[in-house]
Design a protein around this motif. Structure first.
Motif, PDB file in Angstrom:
ATOM      1  N   ARG A   1       0.821  -1.194   0.000  1.00 53.24           N
ATOM      2  CA  ARG A   1       0.000   0.000   0.000  1.00 53.24           C
ATOM      3  C   ARG A   1       0.863   1.254   0.000  1.00 53.24           C
ATOM      4  O   ARG A   1       2.063   1.205   0.266  1.00 53.24           O
ATOM      5  N   ALA A   2       0.237   2.377  -0.301  1.00 51.34           N
ATOM      6  CA  ALA A   2       0.923   3.659  -0.232  1.00 51.34           C
ATOM      7  C   ALA A   2       1.303   3.951   1.213  1.00 51.34           C
ATOM      8  O   ALA A   2       0.668   3.457   2.155  1.00 51.34           O
ATOM      9  N   SER A   3       2.346   4.739   1.396  1.00 53.32           N
ATOM     10  CA  SER A   3       2.831   4.990   2.742  1.00 53.32           C
ATOM     11  C   SER A   3       3.215   6.450   2.909  1.00 53.32           C
ATOM     12  O   SER A   3       3.439   7.175   1.934  1.00 53.32           O
ATOM     13  N   SER A   4       3.309   6.850   4.163  1.00 54.33           N
ATOM     14  CA  SER A   4       3.725   8.211   4.503  1.00 54.33           C
ATOM     15  C   SER A   4       4.655   8.140   5.705  1.00 54.33           C
ATOM     16  O   SER A   4       4.385   7.423   6.677  1.00 54.33           O
ATOM     17  N   ARG A   5       5.748   8.890   5.630  1.00 59.76           N
ATOM     18  CA  ARG A   5       6.700   8.971   6.728  1.00 59.76           C
ATOM     19  C   ARG A   5       6.983  10.436   7.025  1.00 59.76           C
ATOM     20  O   ARG A   5       7.059  11.257   6.119  1.00 59.76           O
ATOM     21  N   ARG A   6       7.184  10.733   8.283  1.00 62.64           N
ATOM     22  CA  ARG A   6       7.606  12.075   8.662  1.00 62.64           C
ATOM     23  C   ARG A   6       8.460  11.969   9.909  1.00 62.64           C
ATOM     24  O   ARG A   6       8.383  10.981  10.652  1.00 62.64           O
ATOM     25  N   GLY A   7       9.280  12.990  10.133  1.00 62.74           N
ATOM     26  CA  GLY A   7      10.160  12.896  11.278  1.00 62.74           C
ATOM     27  C   GLY A   7      10.908  14.182  11.544  1.00 62.74           C
ATOM     28  O   GLY A   7      10.805  15.174  10.816  1.00 62.74           O
ATOM     29  N   LEU A   8      11.688  14.137  12.611  1.00 66.04           N
ATOM     30  CA  LEU A   8      12.505  15.263  13.054  1.00 66.04           C
ATOM     31  C   LEU A   8      13.903  14.752  13.335  1.00 66.04           C
ATOM     32  O   LEU A   8      14.075  13.716  13.991  1.00 66.04           O
ATOM     33  N   GLU A   9      14.905  15.465  12.827  1.00 64.75           N
ATOM     34  CA  GLU A   9      16.303  15.087  13.023  1.00 64.75           C
ATOM     35  C   GLU A   9      17.085  16.282  13.554  1.00 64.75           C
ATOM     36  O   GLU A   9      16.794  17.428  13.210  1.00 64.75           O
ATOM     37  N   ALA A  10      18.094  15.994  14.351  1.00 62.41           N
ATOM     38  CA  ALA A  10      18.983  17.034  14.852  1.00 62.41           C
ATOM     39  C   ALA A  10      20.394  16.469  14.940  1.00 62.41           C
ATOM     40  O   ALA A  10      20.590  15.307  15.331  1.00 62.41           O
ATOM     41  N   THR A  11      21.381  17.272  14.574  1.00 63.48           N
ATOM     42  CA  THR A  11      22.780  16.858  14.657  1.00 63.48           C
ATOM     43  C   THR A  11      23.600  17.976  15.292  1.00 63.48           C
ATOM     44  O   THR A  11      23.298  19.162  15.125  1.00 63.48           O
ATOM     45  N   MET A  12      24.661  17.585  15.994  1.00 63.51           N
ATOM     46  CA  MET A  12      25.569  18.543  16.604  1.00 63.51           C
ATOM     47  C   MET A  12      26.999  18.068  16.414  1.00 63.51           C
ATOM     48  O   MET A  12      27.314  16.896  16.647  1.00 63.51           O
ATOM     49  N   ARG A  13      27.869  18.988  15.964  1.00 60.49           N
ATOM     50  CA  ARG A  13      29.293  18.725  15.834  1.00 60.49           C
ATOM     51  C   ARG A  13      30.039  19.859  16.525  1.00 60.49           C
ATOM     52  O   ARG A  13      29.838  21.025  16.184  1.00 60.49           O
ATOM     53  N   TRP A  14      30.900  19.516  17.495  1.00 62.04           N
ATOM     54  CA  TRP A  14      31.560  20.548  18.288  1.00 62.04           C
ATOM     55  C   TRP A  14      33.023  20.168  18.534  1.00 62.04           C
ATOM     56  O   TRP A  14      33.308  19.178  19.194  1.00 62.04           O
ATOM     57  N   LYS A  15      33.932  20.970  17.967  1.00 63.16           N
ATOM     58  CA  LYS A  15      35.348  20.847  18.281  1.00 63.16           C
ATOM     59  C   LYS A  15      35.616  21.775  19.462  1.00 63.16           C
ATOM     60  O   LYS A  15      35.844  22.976  19.295  1.00 63.16           O
ATOM     61  N   VAL A  16      35.571  21.203  20.650  1.00 59.52           N
ATOM     62  CA  VAL A  16      35.654  22.012  21.866  1.00 59.52           C
ATOM     63  C   VAL A  16      36.976  22.761  21.931  1.00 59.52           C
ATOM     64  O   VAL A  16      37.027  23.960  22.214  1.00 59.52           O
ATOM     65  N   ASP A  17      38.069  22.060  21.677  1.00 64.58           N
ATOM     66  CA  ASP A  17      39.398  22.668  21.609  1.00 64.58           C
ATOM     67  C   ASP A  17      40.273  21.729  20.798  1.00 64.58           C
ATOM     68  O   ASP A  17      39.765  20.856  20.072  1.00 64.58           O
TER      69      ASP A  17
END
Length: 682
Positions: free
Chosen positions: A520-536
């Motif tokens: 059958r036909a389908s539907s997807r939805r979502g939320l994504e978050a990414t973090m990249r941190w070079k502290v020092d």
């Protein structure tokens, strides 16, 4: 020194034209990115991570999970954006410009086996998600990953790695540069028994030879690769037998399962970069063989001889692609025009499904000869409307031609045929630089994945002899995304994206059954978050989170629901890397939450949490020692869970089957294990 070209025009940096990177690709940045969900994992980010298998490298793509439900010679199981991607459907992977996914494959559509990859040679992992860019083609509905190989090494090296369960690996590589010409060679040998009661006896060999000539402005490269592997596998087992104590978590119900595969390729690339425009032309040829013996239902269908089956694939793949991008002006606005064309031809001399006993064939379900060609053209125009606004529109056209010749004498002629299918896919995107540190994005587009073309010519189910429904050769999907990128400086990046993807149908050809399953036909939805941190200079932190919801559309048939079974719902990953002089340590956490195992959501999988640790210490400029610990917390999670009917030999003998037994089937993730390594740099 490593010179790596930027990939397709959509990966462009300032001015949206490709740049040459010396140490691999940089991550997407404000002012250059076209969506929140595109980027690049830099070499320092993923090379230090412990990797249980070569395919684990795709977990450098935020939100991607790579597991395994059979032997280590088989393609990984991938999860992304509400998909159980099986072995690659809707997730396009390329290595050094060559496609990895295999259409009309003996085991599963889009089969993406990365076991030929030598991770030590990877200079960067570029990724994009969603069908928003004109140069993204087959299998890229959910996302794509492009893995680049280095063209030269800082110094030759040899490394030996030893670990639990008789794991051993030897890799050696080196390069030599004379004027503008560089030769690079690498060899890898690996063996492993794994924690399984039936030793895996993995035997793998890899070889890479590469020639590079030119400069960052203009050059040519030729790459040859060869890979072969054989293994015993332990497929998923009924959890009811583990709970009763009848079978170990690491046991097997068929000790003759396993496989062998081979992949030999030759590819070439020519590029020319100048202020007037960038041109790239490449071509490749691949010779591929695959044999897999599996048994998922045990004695359900054949109580006397068992349900083992063999899947085969013998093919040669040829392809070529060309792209060009140039700066231009339209109605007084600066922009970039990108266009290109692609062709891929698969000549499959045998794609088959056979019933077997202890790897001996007893009957033929399907044996087909298949030829298919995918022709593609695309164009994309980007315009800078002002210093803060920019946008693009694109159009892609794909045409698939195919011919299926069935050689199984009963149903083969009835399931033979030829045909074609075509699709036009518009794309568009808009970016707004809110402040120098904040950028907003809006993207939309149409994409597709191809179906196994045997499903486009089928008339009769070869297992039952009943009429079978045909499926379209190309299945369309529509996606959209709203995104945000926060980048106050080069050391910190945070992105978030709210996305949706709708498929006309979940149609796919089921290689394990030799027939098609109209969905059958389908539907997807979502939320994504990414973090990249070079502290020092010492600390690097990374974190990814992905939430998704997948549902079938329309009214559910009686007895069914609207959940998409095995659709991943929650993924979280975090990592920390510490570097201080000769010392580098890495700690990586991955969590995958529960998911529905049937369309009614009456059975759900368990969550899995995996913690890996790695450390490297350079004794001197030549010798580096390493330690990797996998599943550091010793969790008893499962790499994969399914819910279906099966019946074992013991249950048949006891008369417990009653036709079949529905239940959860699991493949456990590997227990805590360690590997030590020593690398000598010459």
């Amino acid at each position: 020194m490593t010179a790596v070209l930027a990939g397709a025009p959509a990966w462009a940096q300032d001015g949206h034209l490709p740049e040459v990177e010396i140490q691999g690709p940089r991550d997407a940045t404000i002012g250059s990115a076209d969506s929140a969900s595109e980027g690049a994992a830099e070499k320092e980010s993923f090379q230090g991570r412990p990797k249980l298998r070569p395919g684990d490298i795709v977990e450098a793509v935020p939100g991607v999970v790579a597991t395994q439900h059979s032997g280590d010679g088989k393609a990984n199981q991938y999860f992304l954006r509400g998909f159980n991607l099986d072995h690659g459907t809707d997730f396009a992977v390329t290595v050094d410009g060559m496609p990895v996914n295999m259409p009309t494959h003996g085991h599963g559509q889009g089969f993406a086996d990365l076991n030929f990859l030598i991770p030590d040679l990877v200079s960067g992992v570029r990724y994009r998600k969603g069908p928003y860019f004109a140069d993204g083609g087959d299998f890229s509905l959910a996302g794509s990953a492009s893995l680049d190989y280095v063209s030269a090494l800082d110094a030759p090296f040899a490394e030996v790695m030893l670990g639990a369960n008789n794991f051993r690996r030897l890799v050696a590589a080196g390069s030599r540069t004379v004027q503008d010409r560089t030769w690079l060679g690498a060899v890898e040998l690996e063996g492993n028994n794994g924690p399984w009661n039936t030793p895996e006896r993995l035997r793998k060999a890899n070889l890479v030879l590469r020639y590079w000539q030119g400069s960052p402005v203009r050059g040519i490269s030729i790459t040859g690769m060869a890979y072969q592997s054989r293994w015993n596998s332990t497929d998923q087992i009924p959890e009811r037998l583990v709970d009763s104590g009848e079978l170990s978590r690491f046991g097997s119900l068929n000790t003759t399962d396993g496989g062998r595969t081979r992949r030999i390729s030759l590819s070439g690339k020519w590029f020319d970069n100048s202020p007037e425009g960038q041109t790239q032309i490449s071509a490749y040829a691949i010779d591929y063989r695959f044999d897999l013996f599996s048994d998922f239902t045990y004695f359900l269908n054949n109580p006397e001889q068992g349900d083992q089956f063999e899947q085969t694939d013998r093919r040669r793949v040829f392809g070529a692609q060309a792209s060009h991008s140039r700066p231009n002006r339209i109605v007084g606005l600066d922009g970039t025009l990108s266009f290109g064309g692609q062709w891929r031809g698969d000549r499959i001399t045998e794609v088959g499904l056979y019933n077997t006993v202890a790897r001996e064939r007893i009957s033929t379900v399907r044996n087909d000869k298949v030829s298919q060609d995918l022709f593609s053209v695309y164009a994309q125009q980007l315009l800078n409307f002002s210093e803060r606004w920019r946008g693009y529109v694109g159009l892609r056209g794909d045409m698939l031609r195919y011919e299926v010749n069935g050689r199984e004498p009963i149903y083969g002629p009835l399931n033979s045929g030829s045909g074609h299918d075509s699709l036009a896919s518009p794309k568009a995107g808009l970016a707004f630089t809110l402040t120098p540190a904040h950028e907003l994005y809006l993207n939309a587009g149409v994409g597709f994945h191809s179906n196994d073309v045997r499903g486009a010519t089928i008339n009769v189910d070869p297992q039952s002899g009943l009429p079978a429904d045909r499926v379209p050769a190309l299945a369309k999907g529509r996606g959209a995304e709203i995104g945000w990128r926060f980048q106050p400086d080069e050391s910190f990046t945070f992105t978030a994206a709210l996305w949706q993807l709708r498929l006309n149908s979940e149609l796919m050809y089921v290689g394990d059954a030799g027939s098609t399953e109209p969905g059958r036909a389908s539907s997807r939805r979502g939320l994504e978050a990414t973090m990249r941190w070079k502290v020092d200079s010492h600390w690097r932190l990374e974190a990814d989170a992905a939430l998704s919801r997948a549902r079938l559309r329309g009214r559910a048939p009686e007895g069914e629901g609207n959940y998409v079974d095995n659709a991943v719902e929650r993924v979280f990953a975090a990592g920390v890397t510490y570097t201080d002089g000769p010392l580098t340590t890495s700690l990586r956490l991955r969590y995958m939450g529960p998911r529905a195992l049937d369309t009614l959501d009456t059975v759900r999988s368990r969550s899995t949490t995996l913690l890996n640790f790695g450390v490297r210490y350079a004794i001197n400029k030549h010798l580096t020692l390493g330690l990797d610990v996998f599943n550091l917390a010793g969790r008893n999670g499962n790499d994969i869970e399914y819910f279906y009917a099966s019946c074992t030999a013991g249950e048949v003998a006891r008369g417990d089957c009653g036709g079949s037994i529905d239940g959860r089937h699991i493949h456990p993730m590997e227990p805590r294990s360690a590997r030590v390594s020593a690398r000598w740099t010459f």
